[in-house]
Enzyme design. Structure first.
Site, mmCIF file in Angstrom:
data_model
loop_
_atom_site.group_PDB
_atom_site.id
_atom_site.type_symbol
_atom_site.label_atom_id
_atom_site.label_comp_id
_atom_site.label_asym_id
_atom_site.label_seq_id
_atom_site.Cartn_x
_atom_site.Cartn_y
_atom_site.Cartn_z
ATOM 1 N N CYS A 28 -38.706 5.268 17.853
ATOM 2 C CA CYS A 28 -38.110 5.849 16.351
ATOM 3 C C CYS A 28 -36.835 6.484 16.431
ATOM 4 C CB CYS A 28 -39.415 7.439 16.394
ATOM 5 S SG CYS A 28 -39.643 6.785 14.895
ATOM 6 N N HIS A 67 -43.603 2.348 16.707
ATOM 7 C CA HIS A 67 -43.602 3.999 17.918
ATOM 8 C C HIS A 67 -44.961 3.151 19.061
ATOM 9 C CE1 HIS A 67 -42.681 7.898 17.572
ATOM 10 N NE2 HIS A 67 -42.686 7.515 16.042
ATOM 11 N N GLU A 124 -46.309 3.466 21.762
ATOM 12 C CA GLU A 124 -47.070 4.354 22.555
ATOM 13 C C GLU A 124 -47.873 4.577 21.613
ATOM 14 O OE1 GLU A 124 -44.562 7.784 20.615
ATOM 15 O OE2 GLU A 124 -44.073 5.346 21.693
#
Length: 203
Positions: free
Chosen positions: A81, A184, A186
């Site tokens: 990011c 992202h 994750e």
């Protein structure tokens, strides 16, 4: 297990990144210790919020030279990011230009779209030979939250792109052992886990 440090400079989804990387087989530490950041098999540079604030955090910790040394020495770095954005030469927000780490050419600019921020799931178009995208099905979606983005072409790099509004932007970049994603991983479920597993496998 390869060792990974998630750099703690005061910004980013540190624990979610730690958990996601641990699930795909890395021995992960969240740390502001620059010696650990220098020595780890892989270094993750996270980042959320404003470009200038993230750069201030990196500069305050003195982490810029460590990141640059790893890139120069061909040691793996993954930006996520705003952690991707600060790898570029500069970022412009609200008419203010902030100097970045300068490890990738180009500047980060505001998305040209009716709705900003770009928030939600979007498809990434991957270039041939991408290590990050190995095994991913075309049309796989990743989770984005951002108002600014890197360029869609980076000299000497493989760039995965996405489009929001009128802007096609750099959603992922790979140049040597330097990798980064605007989305992202994750927060991207199985797709993000597959991408992180691909990265960890290169360490």
């Amino acid at each position: 297990m390869p060792s990974v440090v998630v750099l703690d400079y005061g910004s980013g989804n540190l624990r979610s990144a730690q958990r996601a990387l641990a699930r795909v087989g890395a021995a992960v530490r969240v740390s502001s210790d620059l010696a650990l950041a220098r020595e780890a098999d892989g270094l993750v540079v996270p980042g959320v919020g404003a470009y200038a604030a993230c750069m201030a955090g990196i500069d305050g910790l003195g982490a810029g030279p460590v990141i640059a040394d790893r890139v120069r020495d061909g040691r793996p770095v993954l930006g996520i990011c705003v952690g991707m954005q600060v790898l570029f030469e500069a970022g412009e927000e609200h008419g203010v230009v902030t100097k970045g780490l300068g490890l990738l050419p180009g500047s980060v600019t505001r998305l040209d779209a009716p709705v900003v921020p770009h928030m939600g799931w979007n498809v990434v178009s991957w270039p041939p030979g991408s290590a990050l995208a190995a095994g991913l099905t075309p049309g796989t979606r990743f989770y984005f939250v951002h108002s600014y983005a890197p360029p869609a072409a980076v000299e000497g790099a493989l760039v995965g792109t996405a489009t929001h509004g009128a802007t096609t932007f750099g959603a992922a970049v790979e140049r040597g052992r330097l990798c980064a994603t605007q989305f992202h991983p994750e927060k991207s479920g199985d797709a993000g886990a597959a991408l992180l597993s691909n990265w960890v496998s290169t360490l």
